[in-house]
Design an enzyme around this catalytic site. Sequence first.
Site, PDB file in Angstrom:
ATOM      1  N   SER A  62       0.809  -1.208  -0.109  1.00 40.91           N
ATOM      2  CA  SER A  62      -0.089   0.060   0.159  1.00 40.91           C
ATOM      3  C   SER A  62       1.075   1.136  -0.120  1.00 40.91           C
ATOM      4  O   SER A  62       1.739   1.401  -0.720  1.00 40.91           O
ATOM      5  CB  SER A  62      -0.869  -0.172   1.186  1.00 40.91           C
ATOM      6  N   ASP A 169      -9.676  -4.955  -4.912  1.00 42.51           N
ATOM      7  CA  ASP A 169      -9.053  -3.893  -4.174  1.00 42.51           C
ATOM      8  C   ASP A 169      -9.533  -2.712  -4.350  1.00 42.51           C
ATOM      9  O   ASP A 169      -9.698  -2.115  -5.391  1.00 42.51           O
ATOM     10  CB  ASP A 169      -7.659  -3.664  -4.085  1.00 42.51           C
ATOM     11  N   HIS A 199      -7.876  -5.659  -0.355  1.00 42.05           N
ATOM     12  CA  HIS A 199      -6.469  -4.890  -0.237  1.00 42.05           C
ATOM     13  C   HIS A 199      -5.326  -5.593   0.621  1.00 42.05           C
ATOM     14  O   HIS A 199      -4.350  -5.460   0.176  1.00 42.05           O
ATOM     15  CB  HIS A 199      -6.724  -3.454   0.282  1.00 42.05           C
TER      16      HIS A 199
END
Length: 223
Positions: A62, A169, A199
Amino acid sequence: MAAALVAHGAAVYGPDHRGHGLSQGERVLIEDFEDVVTDVHAVAERARAEHPGVPVVVIGHSMGGLIATRYAQRYGPSLAALVLSGPVIGRWEAIDLLLTLEEMPDIPIDPATLSRDLTVGAAYAADTLVWHGPFKRPTVEAFAATMEEIAKAGSLGALPTLWIHGADDRLVPLEGSRRGIEAVRGDDLTERIYPGARHEVFNETNKEEVLAEVTAFVDRVLG
């Protein structure tokens, strides 16, 4: 991920970034991600000193994917490989939207978007080290500036890179990250997109498959 790598024989180091976790600094305030990359380099240098001669693989998820990509552009020759999981590179519509607003909205992340395993979201919601408030404007601006710098800096060259992403996601959508991957892709890119995954691919219902993919990639790179 750390547990799987340690079981596989690796030494694992994970920094709390400035303003995050147990590190000092105003919460979730990052004015320049280049400073964070420099901090990560200090951690990598400590790891090298404590494990001389051991190849270094950087893994970023991320926001960590943004940091890891920029790290690889700056320090690529010192790395054996790079792993990017749901990286915030390319285009992230959330940043585009936030930059148009006068005030950062206080809308928390929906825990259900993290994983199909809903206990992952429940743990996230209960974690006192997780920031559940709004973005800070300087941090949003730093995101935009670093994403632009990554695209400008370009290819990772010969650095072996594994990109993994959940097809479902909703926090960091696949196609936005794909644009970033295309901007930096080098000569050795492996792509794995997991159908239905959200995610947090390292905490998904098929996490054993994902973790095995990472360790197999590292084995291939290190021979």
